[in-house]
Scaffold this active site. Structure first.
Site, mmCIF file in Angstrom:
data_model
loop_
_atom_site.group_PDB
_atom_site.id
_atom_site.type_symbol
_atom_site.label_atom_id
_atom_site.label_comp_id
_atom_site.label_asym_id
_atom_site.label_seq_id
_atom_site.Cartn_x
_atom_site.Cartn_y
_atom_site.Cartn_z
ATOM 1 C CD GLU A 59 -3.181 -31.269 8.364
ATOM 2 O OE1 GLU A 59 -3.329 -31.697 9.532
ATOM 3 O OE2 GLU A 59 -3.863 -31.656 7.403
ATOM 4 C CE LYS A 222 0.145 2.730 -8.395
ATOM 5 N NZ LYS A 222 0.663 2.188 -7.122
ATOM 6 N N GLY A 257 8.391 -0.391 -6.941
ATOM 7 C CA GLY A 257 8.200 0.183 -8.278
ATOM 8 C C GLY A 257 7.507 1.541 -8.229
HETATM 9 C C1 R5P Z 1 -0.994 0.809 -4.027
HETATM 10 O O1 R5P Z 1 -2.098 1.275 -4.223
HETATM 11 C C2 R5P Z 1 -0.237 0.935 -2.734
HETATM 12 O O2 R5P Z 1 -0.614 2.031 -1.994
HETATM 13 C C3 R5P Z 1 1.240 0.957 -2.994
HETATM 14 O O3 R5P Z 1 1.569 2.134 -3.734
HETATM 15 C C4 R5P Z 1 1.690 -0.224 -3.792
HETATM 16 O O4 R5P Z 1 1.103 -1.389 -3.317
HETATM 17 C C5 R5P Z 1 3.186 -0.371 -3.750
HETATM 18 O O5 R5P Z 1 3.555 -1.492 -4.529
HETATM 19 P P1 R5P Z 1 4.952 -1.518 -5.265
HETATM 20 O O6 R5P Z 1 5.962 -1.097 -4.245
HETATM 21 O O7 R5P Z 1 5.120 -2.939 -5.710
HETATM 22 O O8 R5P Z 1 4.842 -0.564 -6.434
#
Ligand code: R5P
Length: 345
Positions: A59, A222, A257
């Site tokens: 805490e 995506k 990613g």
């Molecule tokens: C998703 O809707 C956000 O705008 C980013 O594209 C996403 O959070 C990126 O996450 P990562 O880099 O893990 O793919």
């Protein structure tokens, strides 16, 4: 320059920072000092002391070390911090408690400066999960936050998740990013540039940048795994990419990613060079290695604190500060002035 403000209109301005907010707070103080000249003393604005005591069981307890009766207080906090092992949960808890401490000690108003708003991707529910972006707003409001200053929320509607007694100002990083992009792509280079968001959620932001800069736009869709975190199942792109420079723009990079998949997709379709612009570069997982290996240049902002050697170790990354935008917003709020111009490029 300082004449444009009417400092003190909302009471004496005092700045505080939580532990993870120190780096950004120092930049805000520096920006304020550049704007508010020492000539107009008593407004030399420094960081006031906020002490935090840690207990053996994990805490902690924040306590302002000077009087805040009647003041217009600003608490600066970074919720995601790469320089410490404090989690977003620790940092948000510290914010709730410090806001409450300032309020019960008599501050007239408390504004939380939260450059990156954690949990903003939890803005919708498909099943039984909570809409945590809203819960954060409710707890901040309950803690006593009158105002929240943040940058490029993942979804603009999060401003409306907050109860009516807490005003959210979602400042735009485009104010510093757009001039930088113009510098990177001057006339002659700009004609070959195509701007793209990496998914449907980022399309509106990409359209705004493309329209303002007068470039063509590409599209991406995506498919994420909804049950596994940070898992991109499929990413498809549409546009005339052959021989073009592509600028992919997103609000955040978490594991990288999304951006890596979008970059690979446009390169497969014949793109010449890929550049990435991102407001909140979290760089989790293996993203640093991946960006370095793919040699993708990323321009980001400083809403995420970094350790000193970061830039040297990652030369593909360049950073531009949004602290001057937050500093100006603080000065305007304390002067009871409109923030309208901060919403424009
Ligand atoms: C998703 O809707 C956000 O705008 C980013 O594209 C996403 O959070 C990126 O996450 P990562 O880099 O893990 O793919």
């Amino acid at each position: 320059m300082s004449n444009e403000f009417k400092l003190g209109a909302r009471g004496e301005l005092k700045l505080f920072a939580n532990r993870s907010g120190q780096q950004f707070a120092q930049k805000v103080v520096d920006s304020i000092s550049e704007v508010v000249s020492s000539k107009i003393s008593p407004y030399s604005i420094n960081l006031s002391e906020l002490n935090v005591i840690d207990f053996a069981d994990g805490e902690f307890k924040p306590e302002p070390k000077e009087t805040v009766r009647g003041v217009d207080a600003y608490l600066i906090q970074n919720s995601f911090d790469t320089t410490s092992n404090r989690s977003p949960q620790d940092n948000m808890m510290e914010s709730f408690m410090a806001i409450r401490a300032l309020k019960v000690a008599g501050a007239e108003r408390v504004t939380l400066v939260l450059p990156y708003h954690s949990y903003s991707r939890q803005d919708k529910a498909k099943g039984r999960e909570p809409i945590t972006a809203r819960l954060i707003g409710e707890i901040l409001s309950l803690s006593g936050a009158d105002n929240v200053l943040t940058t490029d929320l993942h979804a603009d509607q999060i401003c409306g998740f907050y109860p009516v007694n807490t005003k959210v100002d979602n400042l735009r990083a485009s104010r510093v990013l757009m001039p930088k992009i113009r510098e990177m792509f001057p006339k002659g280079k700009l004609e070959n540039l195509l701007i793209m968001g990496p998914d449907a959620g980022g399309a509106q932001r990409a359209e705004y940048y493309a329209k303002t800069l007068g470039t063509e736009i590409g599209h991406a869709s995506k498919r994420r795994s909804y049950s596994t975190a940070n898992q991109v199942e499929k990413l498809e792109v549409q546009g005339d990419f052959k021989g073009r420079d592509i600028l992919i723009i997103d609000d955040m990079i978490d594991t990288g990613g999304t951006i890596i998949k979008a970059s690979q997709a446009v390169l497969e379709k014949g793109a010449k060079e890929v550049y990435v612009v991102c407001v909140h570069p979290l760089f989790n997982g293996k993203s640093l290695e991946m960006f370095s290996k793919e040699n993708i240049k990323v321009l980001g902002t400083d809403t995420i604190p970094r350790y000193n050697s970061f830039k040297e170790e990652n030369p593909w990354f360049s950073e531009i500060s949004v602290a001057p935008i937050h500093a100006k917003a603080i000065l305007k709020l304390n002067s009871n002035m409109s923030l309208n111009d901060l919403y424009l490029e």
